[in-house]
Design an enzyme around this catalytic site. Structure first.
Site, PDB file in Angstrom:
ATOM      1  N   GLU A 147     -15.743  13.185  21.713  1.00  0.00           N
ATOM      2  CA  GLU A 147     -15.457  13.668  20.364  1.00  0.00           C
ATOM      3  C   GLU A 147     -15.094  15.153  20.388  1.00  0.00           C
ATOM      4  OE1 GLU A 147     -17.645  14.026  15.987  1.00  0.00           O
ATOM      5  OE2 GLU A 147     -18.659  12.972  17.621  1.00  0.00           O
TER       6      GLU A 147
ATOM      7  N   LYS B 167     -10.288   8.344  16.028  1.00  0.00           N
ATOM      8  CA  LYS B 167     -11.410   9.043  15.392  1.00  0.00           C
ATOM      9  C   LYS B 167     -11.187   9.175  13.891  1.00  0.00           C
ATOM     10  CE  LYS B 167     -14.163  13.293  15.260  1.00  0.00           C
ATOM     11  NZ  LYS B 167     -14.393  14.645  15.790  1.00  0.00           N
TER      12      LYS B 167
ATOM     13  N   GLU C 288     -19.380  26.352  11.188  1.00  0.00           N
ATOM     14  CA  GLU C 288     -18.061  26.164  11.808  1.00  0.00           C
ATOM     15  C   GLU C 288     -17.022  27.161  11.321  1.00  0.00           C
ATOM     16  OE1 GLU C 288     -14.811  22.613  12.724  1.00  0.00           O
ATOM     17  OE2 GLU C 288     -16.690  22.148  11.710  1.00  0.00           O
TER      18      GLU C 288
ATOM     19  N   GLU D 293     -27.530  10.600  11.631  1.00  0.00           N
ATOM     20  CA  GLU D 293     -26.937  11.919  11.830  1.00  0.00           C
ATOM     21  C   GLU D 293     -26.683  12.599  10.488  1.00  0.00           C
ATOM     22  OE1 GLU D 293     -22.801  13.813  13.494  1.00  0.00           O
ATOM     23  OE2 GLU D 293     -23.826  12.388  14.801  1.00  0.00           O
TER      24      GLU D 293
ATOM     25  N   LYS E  22     -28.275  16.194   9.263  1.00  0.00           N
ATOM     26  CA  LYS E  22     -27.475  17.323   8.798  1.00  0.00           C
ATOM     27  C   LYS E  22     -27.919  17.815   7.418  1.00  0.00           C
ATOM     28  CE  LYS E  22     -23.428  16.402  11.669  1.00  0.00           C
ATOM     29  NZ  LYS E  22     -22.066  15.868  11.775  1.00  0.00           N
TER      30      LYS E  22
END
Length: 452
Positions: free
Chosen positions: A303, A209, A259, A437, A441
């Site tokens: 993920e 990743k 987050e 994506e 965002k």
């Protein structure tokens, strides 16, 4: 001093400072506080003339802080280690037993290379003046640094700062921003090449990743009030962290990030795996369908699970206990929704915030796995300096600390708005879908900037 609703509380604080001139002080750092009236903290902050200006609003919405000035500024311009920062902080911590004394600031995404001017690889401020809201209770605090400054002059400086406080004025009214140009780094052609490099089987076997990101630079015709933008952003995504750091009038970093990196309350730690993304639906039925599809999507599930496993593995040597959600849930924002797993740990005695920063940041949700090889790829190939984007911003003190991962963020400069977005690239990632994506965002901040 300006005459406004705070006058009596400010006068009370000045009286305490004058009294302190006559009192021997045993500690190097001293904090005085008074209860005060409720006021809108972002408009108050935007009305002040003293720098730096700092804003912090917790995701749980219980706590909010606006702070100005600095009586201690801990800054590393170049490459630094968390151990260096820990040493400096431990020296500061020894100067006071007051558990309410807080340092606000952040660390860059990559602390081995140069970062943005003024921000540095790491910068933490003990503010001169703070307004703190906890629930419905407001406090006004002043901090004094007698370890580095003369007793009387430090008090005089604090009094001068209080006397310079201005009343809160309404934020500048929102207006449509004129866009002169847009530049993406990397552009789509380069992005496609990078994604293909990461998903190439031989590379992916060793580095499963890499979180690639993009800098979107918007050249604008007129000045942009960063605090007005942050206030609008806060209104769109109230269940996020909201914070801003303005060390000078020229440059402001703001973020409305969903987050949490970690929250520590003595030895109790809360963190999370937040990775895997889809859009929101136009109806409740479509929104539920998209959420269910996200929960069932193999790429996004893998993920999120990679992030969960990594965090648990990194916390285990520092903890007496680590527990994590087995099943992911949905965390909803205005334009997108994420997969989320909560993680809880009981830390071993003596573990400090800088060990936690070293262990947890950069998380696999913003860097990749394994950390070293993913960071090396980003450093060499991404094509721009992330600075505090995807860094860790928050506060710490002896009793508690809280840091957010600085995603969904903007660096606002004269004539330019810098926006950032990233996507986790793993085996099976599609360049076009991941590029979209990034656009998803940025949807909230773009709608604020260009629909004002």
């Amino acid at each position: 001093m300006p005459v406004h609703a705070l006058s009596e509380d400010l006068k009370s604080l000045i009286d305490k400072l004058i009294q302190l001139k006559l009192t021997p002080v045993a500690e190097g750092l001293v904090q005085l506080s008074v209860s005060t009236v409720a006021l809108p903290l972002i408009p108050w902050l935007a009305s002040q003339t003293l720098f730096p200006r700092i804003y912090w609003h917790g995701r749980d919405r219980i706590e909010e802080v606006a702070a100005i000035g600095a009586c201690k500024d801990i800054k590393f311009e170049t490459a630094m280690s968390d151990q260096q920062l820990a040493t400096v902080y431990q020296e500061q911590r020894a100067l006071s037993t007051n558990q309410n004394i807080r340092y606000y600031g952040g660390v860059a995404f990559d602390r081995t290379i140069d970062s943005w001017p003024e921000f540095g690889n790491s910068r933490f401020i003990l503010p001169r003046i703070e307004f703190r809201r906890s629930g419905n209770q407001f406090s006004l605090l002043v901090n004094l640094n007698f370890a580095d400054n003369d007793h009387h002059s430090e008090i005089d400086n604090a009094i001068a700062a209080i006397e310079a406080i201005m009343p809160a004025k309404p934020l500048s009214p929102p207006k449509k921003i004129g866009l002169r140009g847009r530049t993406d780094t990397p552009n789509f052609t380069r992005w496609k090449t990078l994604v293909e490099q990461v998903i190439e089987p031989k590379f992916n076997q060793d580095t499963p990743k890499v979180v690639l990101s993009r800098l979107t630079q918007l050249d604008v015709n007129e000045p942009v009030d960063p605090w007005m933008v942050l206030a609008c952003w806060q209104g769109r995504n109230p269940n996020s962290f909201q914070f801003g750091f303005q060390f000078s009038p020229e440059r402001t970093f703001i973020s409305c990030s969903p987050e949490r990196l970690f929250r520590r309350n003595q030895q109790e730690l809360f963190t999370e795996a937040l990775a895997g993304t889809t859009i929101r639906g136009l109806s409740q039925e479509e929104d539920i369908a998209l959420a269910n599809a996200l929960l069932e999507d193999n790429k996004n599930s893998v993920e999120n699970q990679l992030v969960r496993s990594h965090i648990v593995n990194m916390l285990t040597p520092l903890s007496r206990y680590v527990g994590a959600d087995e099943l992911a849930t949905i965390f909803k924002l205005n334009h997108i929704q994420h997969l989320h797993r909560a993680i809880h740990a009981e830390l071993k005695i003596g573990v400090n915030d800088f060990q936690l920063l070293q262990a947890l940041h950069p998380t696999p949700a913003v860097g990749g796995l394994p950390r070293h090889s993913a960071m090396s790829f980003i450093r060499q190939q991404e094509g721009y300096m992330r600075g505090w984007y995807a860094g860790a911003c928050g506060y710490f003190n002896q009793y508690e600390s809280e840091f957010s991962v600085a995603i969904r963020s903007a660096l606002i400069e004269p004539g330019r708005i810098n926006l950032f977005a990233g996507a986790g690239i793993i085996a099976g990632s599609d360049p076009q879908a991941e590029w979209q994506e990034l656009e998803n965002k940025l949807a909230t901040i773009m709608s604020i900037l260009f629909e004002l």
